[in-house]
Write a protein that holds these residues in place. Structure first.
Motif, PDB file in Angstrom:
ATOM      1  N   ASP A 163      14.564  32.731  22.980  1.00  0.00           N
ATOM      2  CA  ASP A 163      15.430  33.178  24.074  1.00  0.00           C
ATOM      3  C   ASP A 163      16.780  33.669  23.551  1.00  0.00           C
ATOM      4  O   ASP A 163      17.394  34.568  24.147  1.00  0.00           O
ATOM      5  CB  ASP A 163      15.665  32.034  25.067  1.00  0.00           C
ATOM      6  N   ALA A 164      17.231  33.095  22.441  1.00  0.00           N
ATOM      7  CA  ALA A 164      18.499  33.512  21.844  1.00  0.00           C
ATOM      8  C   ALA A 164      18.375  34.820  21.065  1.00  0.00           C
ATOM      9  O   ALA A 164      19.389  35.380  20.628  1.00  0.00           O
ATOM     10  CB  ALA A 164      19.035  32.417  20.923  1.00  0.00           C
ATOM     11  N   TRP A 211      13.885  28.026  22.766  1.00  0.00           N
ATOM     12  CA  TRP A 211      15.331  28.270  22.768  1.00  0.00           C
ATOM     13  C   TRP A 211      15.695  29.349  21.753  1.00  0.00           C
ATOM     14  O   TRP A 211      16.509  30.239  22.039  1.00  0.00           O
ATOM     15  CB  TRP A 211      16.084  26.990  22.426  1.00  0.00           C
ATOM     16  N   ASP A 250      20.385  22.498  19.282  1.00  0.00           N
ATOM     17  CA  ASP A 250      20.063  22.671  20.701  1.00  0.00           C
ATOM     18  C   ASP A 250      20.214  24.140  21.077  1.00  0.00           C
ATOM     19  O   ASP A 250      20.523  24.994  20.235  1.00  0.00           O
ATOM     20  CB  ASP A 250      20.936  21.770  21.586  1.00  0.00           C
ATOM     21  N   ALA A 251      19.996  24.435  22.354  1.00  0.00           N
ATOM     22  CA  ALA A 251      20.021  25.822  22.800  1.00  0.00           C
ATOM     23  C   ALA A 251      21.385  26.462  22.556  1.00  0.00           C
ATOM     24  O   ALA A 251      21.479  27.617  22.130  1.00  0.00           O
ATOM     25  CB  ALA A 251      19.651  25.909  24.285  1.00  0.00           C
ATOM     26  N   ALA A 255      22.170  29.746  20.138  1.00  0.00           N
ATOM     27  CA  ALA A 255      22.833  30.941  20.663  1.00  0.00           C
ATOM     28  C   ALA A 255      24.088  31.265  19.863  1.00  0.00           C
ATOM     29  O   ALA A 255      24.392  32.431  19.595  1.00  0.00           O
ATOM     30  CB  ALA A 255      23.169  30.736  22.134  1.00  0.00           C
ATOM     31  N   GLN A 307      10.018  23.299  22.406  1.00  0.00           N
ATOM     32  CA  GLN A 307      11.272  23.519  23.123  1.00  0.00           C
ATOM     33  C   GLN A 307      12.272  24.280  22.265  1.00  0.00           C
ATOM     34  O   GLN A 307      12.876  25.273  22.722  1.00  0.00           O
ATOM     35  CB  GLN A 307      11.856  22.168  23.555  1.00  0.00           C
ATOM     36  N   VAL A 308      12.440  23.859  20.995  1.00  0.00           N
ATOM     37  CA  VAL A 308      13.423  24.547  20.150  1.00  0.00           C
ATOM     38  C   VAL A 308      12.951  25.951  19.799  1.00  0.00           C
ATOM     39  O   VAL A 308      13.772  26.871  19.659  1.00  0.00           O
ATOM     40  CB  VAL A 308      13.768  23.733  18.881  1.00  0.00           C
TER      41      VAL A 308
END
Length: 401
Positions: A179-180, A176, A131-132, A136, A172-173
């Motif tokens: 974005d990380a 994420w 997951d997000a 991260a 979606q992944v």
């Protein structure tokens, strides 16, 4: 699962022959042999929860730490320890372990060898296993790249492969991960039973729309002993068709090329300089130490492989012994042949000087048949054309008569 090769018995202490060269670039592979379910086409050395027979996921980082300590001693006895240029966590499904465990194992690699400045650190992941927050945490812990097993965007194709993730989760992944601050690779498989050309194009278009840095596209191979092979043998599914797979490869090259991706190895495309450096190191014949059950290693012309089951791997390390089952020491001619096998698949090409007289004479014919790029050949390298990539095995047979 595929059998390990045969070889001479590896020494209990894992020592390499004195004089083994330790001057090539060095990488680390960490095998995480856990999966929640076994995909029907897979013959990798992986284990579901009920197949572990005493080994545990929770204890696995400590097992890898023990092999890291052994590797440090073995390589340190041969000369200065080289920092890892690349680290790759593969599987299995590495992200079935908590992100903190993966980060901890990466810290163990850094302690044992050091990490080169700008080292590439990759983690493979299934779209439904991270997951997000986990992504991260990986980035904060030093991971630079994540490789998602997308395989297809089409539900019935995923079902034929026994893949369980929802294709709608992949974008979606990917978002994420981006974005990380992670580089993103997508892995695709083509030629599954029931997959049409339109299905494959749909998957290619979906992958390109997500804007990954890197795409791998592999033809489905039916491996003996897998559930897929048994279903094909019983007539429940149709075997992959070579001509259809060739057309799918051409579609991949055209679609990815139009989207700004450049091929650098037969099954891999990247944007700009975002090649998978760990993957490319294998094709260049660099050194690596593979940690984990069933993992293979290569250092200075010595190749070895570990026992396959996680419990046997753990037991050997607990006894203070190397987990290596067997090894082979490659002579100069074998290493030359392997370089031809490997470097003839990559865009930077194979030096023609590595070929024997008959192999060098074959290059002109390969150019005439548009299997090898003529301009590259004039510059002293064998680089396959698109047609040559489709017939890579035939090209190698001509270069190694």
């Amino acid at each position: 699962m595929g059998r390990l090769p045969e070889g001479e018995t590896a020494p209990a202490d894992g020592a390499l022959p004195q004089g083994t060269a330790v001057d090539a670039p060095f990488g680390v592979y960490v095998h995480v042999p856990f999966c929640s379910v076994r995909c029907g086409y897979c013959d990798f050395n992986t284990y579901t929860a009920d197949e572990l027979r005493g080994a545990t996921r929770a204890g696995y980082p400590a097992d890898v730490a023990a092999e890291l300590a052994l590797a440090g001693r073995v390589l340190g006895a041969l000369g200065p320890v080289r920092p890892a240029q690349t680290v790759f966590f593969g599987g299995g499904t590495p992200t079935l372990l908590p992100a903190d465990d993966l980060v901890g194992m990466l810290a163990g690699v850094a302690d044992a060898f050091g990490l080169a400045e700008g080292a590439e650190v990759t983690v493979e992941a299934n779209p439904d296993s991270i997951d997000a927050g986990g992504l991260a945490r990986l980035r904060d812990g030093g991971v630079t790249r994540v490789s998602f097993g997308m395989q297809s965007a089409v539900p019935h194709v995923l079902a034929a492969l026994d893949r369980t993730h929802d294709p709608a989760r992949v974008p979606q992944v990917v978002a994420w991960a981006s974005d990380a601050g992670l580089e993103v690779s997508l892995d695709l498989i083509y030629g599954a039973p029931g997959e049409s050309q339109d299905d494959w194009q749909r998957s290619l278009d979906a992958a390109v729309a997500m804007g990954p840095d890197h795409v791998s596209a592999y033809a489905l191979i039916v491996e003996e002993g897998t559930a897929l092979a048994r279903r094909i043998r019983r007539g429940e599914l149709v075997a992959p068709d070579d001509d259809a797979q060739a057309a799918m490869y051409e579609a991949a090259d055209a679609t990815l090329g139009a989207a700004g991706y450049t091929w650098y190895e037969v099954s891999n495309w990247a944007r700009g300089d975002r090649v998978a450096r760990h993957n490319l190191a294998y094709w260049r014949g660099h050194d690596w130490w593979g940690f984990g059950p069933g993992a293979h290693s290569h250092v200075g012309g010595v190749r070895w492989w570990n026992v396959k089951h996680p419990a046997a791997y753990r037991d050997r390390l607990l006894a203070g012994a190397s987990p290596a089952l067997a090894r082979e020491v490659l002579d100069d001619e074998t290493r030359r042949v392997e370089r031809v096998l490997l470097e003839s698949r990559i865009a930077e090409g194979l030096p023609i000087a590595l070929l024997d007289d008959e192999g060098r004479r074959a290059v002109a014919g390969l150019v005439a048949e548009e299997l090898v790029d003529g301009r590259a050949a004039l510059a002293g390298r064998v680089v396959p054309t698109l047609r040559g990539r489709l017939l890579a095995d035939a090209v190698v047979r001509r270069l190694l008569p």
